[in-house]
Design an enzyme around this catalytic site. Structure first.
Site, PDB file in Angstrom:
ATOM      1  N   LYS A 108      -3.485  -1.802  -1.364  1.00 42.17           N
ATOM      2  CA  LYS A 108      -2.943  -1.255  -2.619  1.00 42.17           C
ATOM      3  C   LYS A 108      -4.101  -0.924  -3.574  1.00 42.17           C
ATOM      4  CE  LYS A 108       1.330  -3.595  -1.563  1.00 42.17           C
ATOM      5  NZ  LYS A 108       2.570  -4.230  -2.038  1.00 42.17           N
ATOM      6  N   GLU A 153       6.406   1.531  -3.260  1.00 40.13           N
ATOM      7  CA  GLU A 153       5.764   1.737  -4.572  1.00 40.13           C
ATOM      8  C   GLU A 153       5.578   3.223  -4.856  1.00 40.13           C
ATOM      9  OE1 GLU A 153       2.555  -0.962  -3.778  1.00 40.13           O
ATOM     10  OE2 GLU A 153       4.033  -2.574  -3.731  1.00 40.13           O
ATOM     11  N   SER A 173       5.759 -10.003   1.750  1.00 46.95           N
ATOM     12  CA  SER A 173       5.363 -11.408   1.640  1.00 46.95           C
ATOM     13  C   SER A 173       5.043 -12.054   2.992  1.00 46.95           C
ATOM     14  CB  SER A 173       6.424 -12.212   0.882  1.00 46.95           C
ATOM     15  OG  SER A 173       6.553 -11.730  -0.446  1.00 46.95           O
TER      16      SER A 173
HETATM   17  P1  13P Z   1       3.080  -8.169   0.027  1.00 49.36           P
HETATM   18  O1  13P Z   1       2.588  -8.629   1.376  1.00 49.36           O
HETATM   19  O2  13P Z   1       2.096  -8.424  -1.065  1.00 49.36           O
HETATM   20  O3  13P Z   1       4.462  -8.643  -0.249  1.00 49.36           O
HETATM   21  O4  13P Z   1       3.163  -6.551   0.136  1.00 49.36           O
HETATM   22  C1  13P Z   1       3.822  -5.984   1.206  1.00 49.36           C
HETATM   23  C2  13P Z   1       3.566  -4.533   1.197  1.00 49.36           C
HETATM   24  O5  13P Z   1       4.021  -3.814   0.337  1.00 49.36           O
HETATM   25  C3  13P Z   1       2.711  -3.989   2.262  1.00 49.36           C
HETATM   26  O6  13P Z   1       2.738  -2.604   2.278  1.00 49.36           O
END
Ligand code: 13P
Length: 254
Positions: A11, A97, A214
């Site tokens: 991200k 997102e 997660s």
């Molecule tokens: P998390 O592992 O932080 O929940 O994020 C998952 C994700 O959006 C991977 O693309």
């Protein structure tokens, strides 16, 4: 049969120096791991340096998004051929997102997936329902429409080689609240059923379906040991080498 694929989606995190430090550690520590494909998805500005550092390793450099046109007057966008030029081999498309904050729709996700595949990249097409949709019993309908839009005009032979689906329930992303292995498996099996309808069993059995939301060292093995869960798309836990390595190791077929 299907080689699990574990990708770290970083991200909007890490400078170039931080990215290089992390992939150098991954390269050193994952060199001997067999039976799992691994990728990292840094921010655009770090892609080229990361791809260079990963040369000669089996860790893939992935982009977090891609634009559907190759070139032209599209200020701010990055195209699939230019990602390939930077050493990228996979692109994530349709992350929740992007859908929530940047206007990606089922239709534009499909255009992005086709552009990635046409440029020779692999495409990781993300799907997943929001909490209100799950609570309303609409999970499978939502996933169906995301798949229908995301997989338009993708040929079976290309899908076999270079298409990955990531099931990421939005309520499990960054919340610490993961889907149970049974909840995830139910949706993964449904996705494979849809792939079978679209492409036939041979292609559907070859396409990998990652789980995301997660994923941590403590839950990774239980999730990835489900029959239709073929790896993970990992957010937060991919930012630390030790956690990500533990998740990769948990994906090894027993
Ligand atoms: P998390 O592992 O932080 O929940 O994020 C998952 C994700 O959006 C991977 O693309």
């Amino acid at each position: 049969m299907r080689t699990p694929f574990v990708v770290g989606n970083w991200k909007l995190n890490k400078t170039i120096a931080e990215a290089l430090a992390l992939v150098t550690e991954l390269k050193n520590q994952l060199g001997s791991v067999r039976g799992v494909a691994v990728g990292v998805a840094p921010v655009f500005t770090a892609l080229h340096s990361v791809a260079k550092r990963l040369e000669g390793s089996s860790i893939a450099t992935c982009a977090q998004d891609v634009f559907w046109e190759s070139s032209g007057a599209f200020t701010g966008e990055v195209s699939a051929p230019l990602l390939a030029d930077a050493g990228v081999t996979w692109a994530i498309v349709g992350h929740s997102e992007r859908r929530q904050f940047f206007g990606d729709t089922n239709e534009t996700v499909g255009k992005k997936a086709r552009a990635a595949l046409a440029a020779g990249l692999g495409a990781i097409v993300c799907v997943g329902e929001m909490l209100a949709e799950r609570d309303a019993g609409r999970t499978l309908d939502i996933v169906d429409s995301q798949l229908a839009g995301g997989l338009v005009d993708i040929a079976g032979d290309v899908a076999t080689q270079r298409l990955v689906i990531a099931y990421e329930p939005v309520w499990a992303i960054g919340t610490g609240r993961t889907a149970t292995p049974a909840q995830a498996q139910e949706v993964h099996a449904h996705i494979r059923k849809r792939l079978t309808e679209q492409y036939g069993a041979q292609v559907a059995q070859a396409v990998r379906i990652q789980y995301g939301g997660s994923v941590k060292p403590s839950n990774a093995e239980a999730l990835m040991s489900q029959p239709d869960i073929d790896g993970a798309l990992v957010g937060g836990a991919s930012l630390e080498a030790s956690d990500f390595i533990a998740i990769v190791k948990a994906a090894r077929p027993s």
